[in-house]
Design an enzyme around this catalytic site. Sequence first.
Site, short mmCIF file in Angstrom:
data_model
loop_
_atom_site.label_atom_id
_atom_site.label_comp_id
_atom_site.label_asym_id
_atom_site.label_seq_id
_atom_site.Cartn_x
_atom_site.Cartn_y
_atom_site.Cartn_z
N LYS A 16 0.82 -1.22 0.00
CA LYS A 16 0.00 0.00 0.00
C LYS A 16 0.85 1.26 0.00
O LYS A 16 0.62 2.16 -0.76
CB LYS A 16 -0.87 0.09 1.26
CG LYS A 16 -2.00 -0.86 1.38
CD LYS A 16 -2.88 -0.49 2.61
CE LYS A 16 -2.15 -0.36 3.92
NZ LYS A 16 -1.63 -1.60 4.48
N ARG A 54 -9.20 1.81 8.99
CA ARG A 54 -8.82 0.45 9.34
C ARG A 54 -9.85 -0.25 10.21
O ARG A 54 -9.66 -1.41 10.56
CB ARG A 54 -7.50 0.50 10.10
CG ARG A 54 -6.30 0.02 9.27
CD ARG A 54 -5.14 0.11 10.19
NE ARG A 54 -3.95 -0.58 9.91
CZ ARG A 54 -2.87 -0.05 9.35
NH1 ARG A 54 -2.91 1.15 8.83
NH2 ARG A 54 -1.76 -0.73 9.28
N ARG A 91 11.17 -6.89 5.32
CA ARG A 91 11.20 -5.43 5.54
C ARG A 91 11.75 -5.12 6.93
O ARG A 91 12.51 -4.17 7.10
CB ARG A 91 9.78 -4.86 5.39
CG ARG A 91 9.73 -3.35 5.60
CD ARG A 91 8.38 -2.78 5.25
NE ARG A 91 7.39 -3.05 6.29
CZ ARG A 91 6.10 -2.69 6.20
NH1 ARG A 91 5.66 -2.07 5.12
NH2 ARG A 91 5.27 -2.95 7.18
N ARG A 101 12.20 -1.83 11.11
CA ARG A 101 10.93 -1.42 11.73
C ARG A 101 10.64 -2.32 12.92
O ARG A 101 10.61 -3.54 12.80
CB ARG A 101 9.79 -1.49 10.71
CG ARG A 101 9.37 -0.12 10.23
CD ARG A 101 8.24 -0.22 9.26
NE ARG A 101 6.97 -0.55 9.89
CZ ARG A 101 5.81 -0.32 9.30
NH1 ARG A 101 5.76 0.24 8.12
NH2 ARG A 101 4.69 -0.66 9.91
N ARG A 130 -0.39 -8.36 13.69
CA ARG A 130 -0.91 -7.35 12.76
C ARG A 130 -1.81 -7.99 11.70
O ARG A 130 -2.82 -7.41 11.29
CB ARG A 130 0.23 -6.56 12.14
CG ARG A 130 0.86 -5.61 13.16
CD ARG A 130 2.20 -5.10 12.72
NE ARG A 130 2.12 -4.25 11.57
CZ ARG A 130 3.05 -4.18 10.62
NH1 ARG A 130 4.14 -4.92 10.70
NH2 ARG A 130 2.91 -3.36 9.62
#
Length: 190
Positions: free
Chosen positions: A14, A89, A128, A134, A145
């Site tokens: 996204k 969300r 990632r 992160r 998540r």
Amino acid sequence: MTRLIFLGPPGAGKGTQAKVLADWLSVPHISTGDILRAAVANQTPLGVQAKAYMDGGDLVPDALILAMIQERLSQADTQKGWILDGFPRTVAQAEQLDVLLTEMGQRCDRIMSLSVPDPVLVARLLNRGKEEGRSDDTEAVVQRRLAVFHEQTKPVLAFYGDRRELVTINGDASLETVTQHLKQAVAAAV
Ligand code: AMP
């Protein structure tokens, strides 16, 4: 003027795609995740409240997010249009966004739903986490998540389910292919 909403699970691409499309359309890219990460880094009151939720892979409470998005959508650069990335969300956020847009006399042109199978998402997110450092891309938090996406964000797709603006795009393809399909969806009439 173009107003787009990008929906999809974490790791669907996204953010990357929203940035490409925002450049293409010359409209601001509004990522609630980016705004929150900046708030955490700057230790603002919002950041201090949001940090624990983000670190655990949970959603930040709707009231905080809605105040944040209302403030952002009142800024002058959004008159040209916008791309919302990572918002709404929850169904409550989607309902409140409808209210906000009606109050502002605006409507969104497309709701882009990027669809990617869970195993592909897990692999992408863990990768990632290694590359970008992160703190919410570790294995346990990634699983949380994804579970949060299925429980709380998938109902948003059902909420928008019968709207003509909703377009589902296969996100399990090359970056270029996904971009091409998104651009076609923006250009097509609804
Ligand atoms: P993202 O970069 O979009 O994956 O967002 C990172 C984290 O920020 C999420 O896991 C949530 O904790 C929080 N977050 C971002 N957008 C929202 C939202 N619309 N509602 C609630 N929490 C959010």
